[in-house]
Design a protein around this motif. Sequence first.
Motif: not given
Length: 178
Positions: A5-9, A128-132
């Motif tokens: 979802m981070e990448a999608h965004n 994790n959030h940072e790696e995402a």
Amino acid sequence: MNRSMEAHNFLSKKGYNVQSFGTGDKVKLPGAAPDRPNVYDFGTPYDDIYQDLLQKDKELYTRNGLLHMLDRNRRIKPHPERFQSSDEQFNLIITCEERVYDQVIESFEGRDSHTTPVHIVNLEIQDNHEEATIGAFLMCELVSMMANSDDLDNDIDELLQDFEAKCQRPVLHCLSFY
């Protein structure tokens, strides 16, 4: 749910046509204890998941970032979707974990028609959030390289080798048909 979802965004904001999926049987999020995850059906609205975790333990799920992640997710799309339930056709599928990469390949092997090619690429990203966030930047760079290719089918091996050398992360690739 975090990495994809981070990448999608990020990719959507860069103008790419993107969809994101899970591959498990259920949506599983960390719970109050490692052996007690929060489990939801695919299709459960992100709003409902957010409200459920808010009621269960607002402090815990704020501290571990789940509420923030779900807030982001619900601004992107209404609910998590399962890849194996989709009948959409794709030119490129990028996964963030080898286990998911294997599940995607396996899902194509179980389908009837095998005439449409799809490149499946795995870029290993820790959950994790940072790696995402870092992974989203890397994935965007990779997608940009591929989008700028005049003949991706012929160029992809060299593109992936160059990318892998630059980012110092293992990359898996296969061409599948569905």
